[in-house]
Design an enzyme around this catalytic site. Structure first.
Site, PDB file in Angstrom:
ATOM      1  N   GLU A 168     -22.473 -11.228  13.067  1.00 17.31           N
ATOM      2  CA  GLU A 168     -23.414 -10.293  13.682  1.00 17.31           C
ATOM      3  C   GLU A 168     -24.658 -11.050  14.154  1.00 17.31           C
ATOM      4  O   GLU A 168     -25.239 -11.815  13.388  1.00 17.31           O
ATOM      5  CB  GLU A 168     -23.812  -9.222  12.677  1.00 17.31           C
ATOM      6  CG  GLU A 168     -24.836  -8.231  13.193  1.00 17.31           C
ATOM      7  CD  GLU A 168     -25.289  -7.248  12.124  1.00 17.31           C
ATOM      8  OE1 GLU A 168     -24.456  -6.410  11.733  1.00 17.31           O
ATOM      9  OE2 GLU A 168     -26.440  -7.349  11.667  1.00 17.31           O
ATOM     10  N   LYS A 208     -19.117   3.504   6.741  1.00 20.38           N
ATOM     11  CA  LYS A 208     -20.022   4.621   6.433  1.00 20.38           C
ATOM     12  C   LYS A 208     -19.182   5.873   6.172  1.00 20.38           C
ATOM     13  O   LYS A 208     -19.062   6.770   7.005  1.00 20.38           O
ATOM     14  CB  LYS A 208     -20.993   4.837   7.588  1.00 20.38           C
ATOM     15  CG  LYS A 208     -21.962   3.681   7.776  1.00 20.38           C
ATOM     16  CD  LYS A 208     -22.873   3.887   8.971  1.00 20.38           C
ATOM     17  CE  LYS A 208     -23.796   2.700   9.162  1.00 20.38           C
ATOM     18  NZ  LYS A 208     -24.645   2.829  10.360  1.00 20.38           N
ATOM     19  N   ASP A 257     -25.569  -6.552  17.833  1.00 16.47           N
ATOM     20  CA  ASP A 257     -26.142  -5.421  17.107  1.00 16.47           C
ATOM     21  C   ASP A 257     -27.474  -4.990  17.709  1.00 16.47           C
ATOM     22  O   ASP A 257     -28.424  -5.777  17.781  1.00 16.47           O
ATOM     23  CB  ASP A 257     -26.332  -5.795  15.639  1.00 16.47           C
ATOM     24  CG  ASP A 257     -26.770  -4.610  14.793  1.00 16.47           C
ATOM     25  OD1 ASP A 257     -26.168  -3.532  14.936  1.00 16.47           O
ATOM     26  OD2 ASP A 257     -27.708  -4.766  13.996  1.00 16.47           O
ATOM     27  N   ARG A 297      -9.906  27.058  -1.114  1.00 17.07           N
ATOM     28  CA  ARG A 297     -11.088  26.342  -0.642  1.00 17.07           C
ATOM     29  C   ARG A 297     -10.888  24.818  -0.695  1.00 17.07           C
ATOM     30  O   ARG A 297     -11.296  24.098   0.209  1.00 17.07           O
ATOM     31  CB  ARG A 297     -12.303  26.728  -1.482  1.00 17.07           C
ATOM     32  CG  ARG A 297     -13.627  26.144  -1.042  1.00 17.07           C
ATOM     33  CD  ARG A 297     -14.060  26.692   0.313  1.00 17.07           C
ATOM     34  NE  ARG A 297     -13.655  25.869   1.443  1.00 17.07           N
ATOM     35  CZ  ARG A 297     -13.538  26.325   2.684  1.00 17.07           C
ATOM     36  NH1 ARG A 297     -13.760  27.588   2.974  1.00 17.07           N
ATOM     37  NH2 ARG A 297     -13.179  25.517   3.662  1.00 17.07           N
ATOM     38  N   LYS A 315     -23.984 -11.414   8.242  1.00 19.53           N
ATOM     39  CA  LYS A 315     -25.195 -10.790   8.767  1.00 19.53           C
ATOM     40  C   LYS A 315     -26.379 -11.729   8.524  1.00 19.53           C
ATOM     41  O   LYS A 315     -26.216 -12.833   8.008  1.00 19.53           O
ATOM     42  CB  LYS A 315     -25.407  -9.431   8.118  1.00 19.53           C
ATOM     43  CG  LYS A 315     -24.231  -8.476   8.347  1.00 19.53           C
ATOM     44  CD  LYS A 315     -24.548  -7.068   7.875  1.00 19.53           C
ATOM     45  CE  LYS A 315     -23.382  -6.135   8.158  1.00 19.53           C
ATOM     46  NZ  LYS A 315     -23.710  -4.725   7.841  1.00 19.53           N
TER      47      LYS A 315
END
Length: 287
Positions: A202, A141, A223, A108, A173
């Site tokens: 950004e 992410k 963005d 597994r 940002k």
């Protein structure tokens, strides 16, 4: 061509996943395997093949020798393919020979790594292959601890790597700009303190574009721009600042790429590549 803003993750070594393999073993086998230890004798041996059950891109094979070593299993592994291989249903990836008990205990864990990384590679491949004129970028992410593996899988599938971590390049940002007082000040401060590091800025509205161009970052990220503002901004950037790279982001999924594919050479960052992943169906068939 290096597909990425910084050094892309073109390979992984045992140092990149050894701790994850150990964590997986501790998690799955805290006190042995009740079923296997009850039903099978330690001396039983077998031959088993790793088999693709659907089409995709293979990734993660280097985990197998590490897993064998960590468990001190009496097993040999012979791979028929390498990472990046194109799989179709029924493709034999490689063969195990040796201890049946050891193989059942690691089955597994082994499949979790390879199915997950192959799923990411397959995801990236589908998008990059469909939109070859775009630089399809991953993001940060990713699952904690799996960052380098996930980015390696994206690259293996034909996608490109954004920064691996916060130390590789700067991304300014809205909060950073607010602290610095202006776009110009933010870019200048980072550039002065970090010579040689790339700077990405950004912006979330076309009203910021003039100031962004004047600050001259390496990359300008549009963005969550509307289609009309995206088209307008890209046209302005290509005319007035052709040396600044352009990137688009903001919940982008494959169905949103048709519009962006009108613009050759821009980057598109997609958390989708790593956080919306289906395990590729790969099985361990014991003969």
């Amino acid at each position: 061509m290096n597909r990425g803003y910084t050094t892309p993750v073109t390979k992984i070594t045992e140092n990149d996943f050894e701790s994850l393999v150990q964590l997986a073993l501790d998690e799955d086998l805290p006190a042995g395997d009740i079923t296997t230890d009850t039903l099978f004798a330690k001396e039983e041996s077998c031959t088993a093949v790793l088999l693709a059950k659907e089409d995709g891109i293979l990734c993660g094979l280097s985990v197998i020798p590490c897993l064998i070593g960590k468990t001190k299993a009496s097993l040999t592994w012979k791979n028929a393919l390498e990472d990046g291989a194109v799989l179709s249903k029924g493709t034999v990836i490689g063969e195990f020979q040796g201890s049946l008990v050891s193989l059942l205990k690691m089955e597994r864990i082994l499949l979790n790594f390879i199915q997950y990384l192959s799923g990411i590679a397959t995801n990236a491949n589908r998008v990059a292959k469909q939109y070859p004129n775009l630089l399809i970028l991953d993001t940060r992410k990713t699952l904690p601890g799996y960052r380098k593996l996930a980015k390696y899988a994206v690259y293996t599938g034909g996608g490109a790597n954004h920064r691996l971590n916060l130390s590789e390049m700067a991304m300014l940002k809205d909060n950073h700009v607010a602290k610095a007082g202006s776009i110009q000040s933010a870019v200048q401060m980072v550039r002065e303190k970090n010579p040689g590091k790339q700077i990405e800025l950004e912006i979330d509205g076309i009203s910021q574009l003039s100031d962004a161009i004047a600050a001259s970052p390496d990359i300008i990220l549009l963005d969550n721009f509307s289609d009309s503002d995206t088209e307008k901004a890209i046209q302005i950037l290509k005319e007035k600042a052709p040396k600044i790279r352009i990137e688009c982001s903001g919940g982008i999924t494959p169905d949103k790429l048709n519009f962006l594919s009108k613009f050759d050479g821009i980057g598109v960052s997609m958390g989708y590549l790593t956080h919306t992943v289906k395990f590729l169906d790969i099985s361990l068939d014991i003969k």
